[in-house]
Scaffold this motif. Structure first.
Motif, PDB file in Angstrom:
ATOM      1  N   VAL A  81       0.938  -1.171  -0.458  1.00 18.49           N
ATOM      2  CA  VAL A  81       0.030  -0.059  -0.003  1.00 18.49           C
ATOM      3  C   VAL A  81       0.727   1.145   0.156  1.00 18.49           C
ATOM      4  O   VAL A  81       0.526   2.212  -1.102  1.00 18.49           O
ATOM      5  CB  VAL A  81      -1.252   0.310   1.056  1.00 18.49           C
ATOM      6  N   ALA A  82       2.044   1.480   0.666  1.00 22.13           N
ATOM      7  CA  ALA A  82       3.197   2.441   0.724  1.00 22.13           C
ATOM      8  C   ALA A  82       3.280   3.182  -0.542  1.00 22.13           C
ATOM      9  O   ALA A  82       3.307   4.426  -0.482  1.00 22.13           O
ATOM     10  CB  ALA A  82       4.353   1.970   1.563  1.00 22.13           C
ATOM     11  N   PRO A  83       3.941   2.886  -1.599  1.00 25.70           N
ATOM     12  CA  PRO A  83       3.507   2.921  -2.739  1.00 25.70           C
ATOM     13  C   PRO A  83       2.624   4.183  -3.408  1.00 25.70           C
ATOM     14  O   PRO A  83       3.031   4.675  -4.209  1.00 25.70           O
ATOM     15  CB  PRO A  83       4.644   2.470  -3.537  1.00 25.70           C
ATOM     16  N   TYR A  84       1.266   3.853  -2.597  1.00 24.45           N
ATOM     17  CA  TYR A  84       0.364   4.661  -3.234  1.00 24.45           C
ATOM     18  C   TYR A  84      -0.488   5.434  -2.824  1.00 24.45           C
ATOM     19  O   TYR A  84      -1.163   6.403  -2.974  1.00 24.45           O
ATOM     20  CB  TYR A  84      -0.824   3.382  -3.525  1.00 24.45           C
ATOM     21  N   ARG A  85       1.080   6.095  -1.326  1.00 23.11           N
ATOM     22  CA  ARG A  85       0.518   6.961  -0.833  1.00 23.11           C
ATOM     23  C   ARG A  85       1.357   8.641  -1.202  1.00 23.11           C
ATOM     24  O   ARG A  85       2.298   8.296  -1.515  1.00 23.11           O
ATOM     25  CB  ARG A  85       0.901   7.233   0.720  1.00 23.11           C
ATOM     26  N   MET A  86      -0.100   9.440  -2.304  1.00 22.89           N
ATOM     27  CA  MET A  86       0.630  10.291  -3.187  1.00 22.89           C
ATOM     28  C   MET A  86       1.688  11.358  -2.295  1.00 22.89           C
ATOM     29  O   MET A  86       3.115  12.135  -2.747  1.00 22.89           O
ATOM     30  CB  MET A  86      -0.889  11.509  -3.371  1.00 22.89           C
TER      31      MET A  86
END
Length: 211
Positions: A81-86
């Motif tokens: 999920v972490a890579p999709y935190r803008m």
């Protein structure tokens, strides 16, 4: 609520954060909800709506509840999920995390974590307790060795050797072990024996309750 097709949920003990989007990916809401009101809020979602969350403490429970309500509840590993935190690492907060979960769940190649049944989680509880008991037993043995060393008593590293000689050492009035230390070591030995009993129980129940 009927326009919502996907929801990202950031789980917490008391307040949950939800980020919901429509079919075009436009945000419908990003708000916090009291834990006690979360299921009632989800009950307003359209049937089959995807509700995603990170695989963390309590996630399996929530997923089972939502699946029974006819929703498509799924879990993902936090690392995915972490890579999709803008906003990146510096922008980590409940609202941004919920948005990232919602975005990650939309990816076709996303790997989801299977939801465990209560029975599967019960067995997992036994395994986790067993690992905890093993760590406690190792710490207890090392603690006993350290206390003995304070009085010049050093034994082989084997737990069996320690267990074999400890009783005689505590009964030996000719050594320098103080009375209070003897009592403390007796308590430590009792704790060691208790942990062994817990580990024996965990071994018997590692595949589920015995019938």
């Amino acid at each position: 609520m009927q326009t919502i097709v996907r929801v990202g949920v950031d789980l917490a003990k008391n307040v949950l954060q939800v980020h919901a989007v429509d079919a075009q990916g436009r945000m419908v809401t990003n708000r916090s909800i009291q834990r006690s009101k979360f299921l009632a809020w989800c009950a307003q979602l359209p049937a089959g709506c995807l509700v995603a969350m990170e695989a963390c403490g309590g996630a399996h429970h929530w997923c089972r509840q939502l699946l029974r309500m006819g929703l498509d509840a799924r879990m993902m590993a936090a690392a995915l999920v972490a890579p999709y935190r803008m906003q990146g690492k510096s922008g980590k907060n409940d609202a941004n995390d919920a948005a990232a979960i919602c975005e990650a769940a939309s990816r076709p190649q996303m790997r989801f974590v299977p939801v465990k049944t209560p029975q599967q989680q019960g067995i997992l509880c036994v395994h986790r307790l067993r690992e905890g008991f093993k760590e406690e037993r190792t710490a207890c043995i090392n603690r006993i060795r350290g206390l003995l060393a304070e009085f010049g008593v050093v034994l082989p590293q084997s737990p069996r050797a320690l267990r074999t000689h400890l009783h005689d050492i505590l009964e030996d009035a000719t050594n320098d072990i103080a009375g209070a230390a003897r009592i403390a070591l007796q308590r430590a030995l009792m704790h060691w024996q208790e942990l062994n009993e817990h580990l024996h129980w965990a071994l018997l129940h590692k595949s589920g309750p015995q019938r």
